[in-house]
Design a protein around this motif. Sequence first.
Motif, short mmCIF file in Angstrom:
data_model
loop_
_atom_site.label_atom_id
_atom_site.label_comp_id
_atom_site.label_asym_id
_atom_site.label_seq_id
_atom_site.Cartn_x
_atom_site.Cartn_y
_atom_site.Cartn_z
N THR A 155 0.77 -0.95 -0.01
CA THR A 155 0.39 0.07 0.06
C THR A 155 0.80 1.25 0.28
N THR A 156 2.18 1.28 0.84
CA THR A 156 2.57 2.28 0.32
C THR A 156 3.70 2.51 -1.01
N VAL B 157 9.19 -7.52 4.36
CA VAL B 157 9.13 -5.96 4.49
C VAL B 157 8.53 -5.76 6.23
N LEU B 158 8.29 -4.58 6.07
CA LEU B 158 7.60 -4.24 7.50
C LEU B 158 6.20 -5.07 7.10
N ARG B 159 5.27 -4.57 8.58
CA ARG B 159 4.02 -6.07 8.37
C ARG B 159 3.09 -4.23 8.30
N GLY B 160 3.74 -2.76 7.99
CA GLY B 160 2.98 -1.55 8.01
C GLY B 160 2.32 -1.17 6.25
N GLY C 30 -1.62 -5.21 8.18
CA GLY C 30 -1.18 -4.57 8.45
C GLY C 30 -3.01 -4.05 9.11
N LYS C 31 -3.54 -4.62 9.33
CA LYS C 31 -4.61 -4.52 10.28
C LYS C 31 -4.45 -5.76 11.28
#
Length: 301
Positions: free
Chosen positions: A51-52, A102-105, A111-112
């Motif tokens: 998403t980023t 990767v970072l979860r966020g 990320g939820k």
Amino acid sequence: MSRRSGNKRVRRLLYTGGVATVGALAFTATNLSTTSAAPEGAQHRAADTITTDRATVRDYPGRLVLSNARAGDRAEVNSYCGGWVRISVNTDRAMATNVGWVLRGHLAEAGKAGGLDGVPERCGKDESRWRDWVGAINSPFQSLRKLGENRWTRVTYGTRATLTPTAECTPSMNYTRHADAPDEVDPGQRVEGLNMENVGYRYVTSDGAVALVSAPRLDGGKNVWSFVPASCVQPRGDRSKVYFDEPVVQLENINGLKGGVEYGDQTLRERKCTAAVPAPNHPGYGYWPDPEKGSRPECTL
């Protein structure tokens, strides 16, 4: 045997006491594919999306950047460790590897809250994965560099360097690996708007052709990790090398030591320091990231 697989076998022989490991003998060109297989033994495959704007894909949680995923890329979640998730990215863009942490966020579903329910925890996996990707690094893992008499500081960043000011040296988000040709930066993923006066060099790839560098955007924000031809990286200022060539030591125990803080010789003695080892194939670009413990020379303080 391909050029790359041969080099890899030599490196492992050098740092396993001359005994070839199964991993070295079993390596084939399939490891070089930009479409890597899912992790061994993984049963869980949850569909997700980046998403980023970008997500660094790393060899191990919080460690070295191997490639970059982009917003909208589809991904399969395989496992997790803390705030890091091991994924396989599905994209048509060039990536040296599509598998990593990767970072979860960075993920829409993972990320939820509860987004990792049912996903296996696999901390410790991939701890030695860097061996397939890195030929030399600016400072070893768990290392400190000397600032002066009885003054040491931890290294978790790139060495300030200069990039040759040509179009070919414009950083790219990704590069491609080849079995029988040098690694190649992808010209279709150039990164514009970076502050090229503040570049940091981190490592060169296993064949020495591509370098990982970082630079902040001109409009501010966090540094962007990207790739350039290794020949583009030049020493900066009064340095004669692109890596930290002042005394550098590696510690057996780095827990609790923070970046930006100075430590004395006694701290190094207490934590069993060893001297940094020059990279066997690319010493001009720095050190071997993490030599086998039996191959580490004593440090001199």
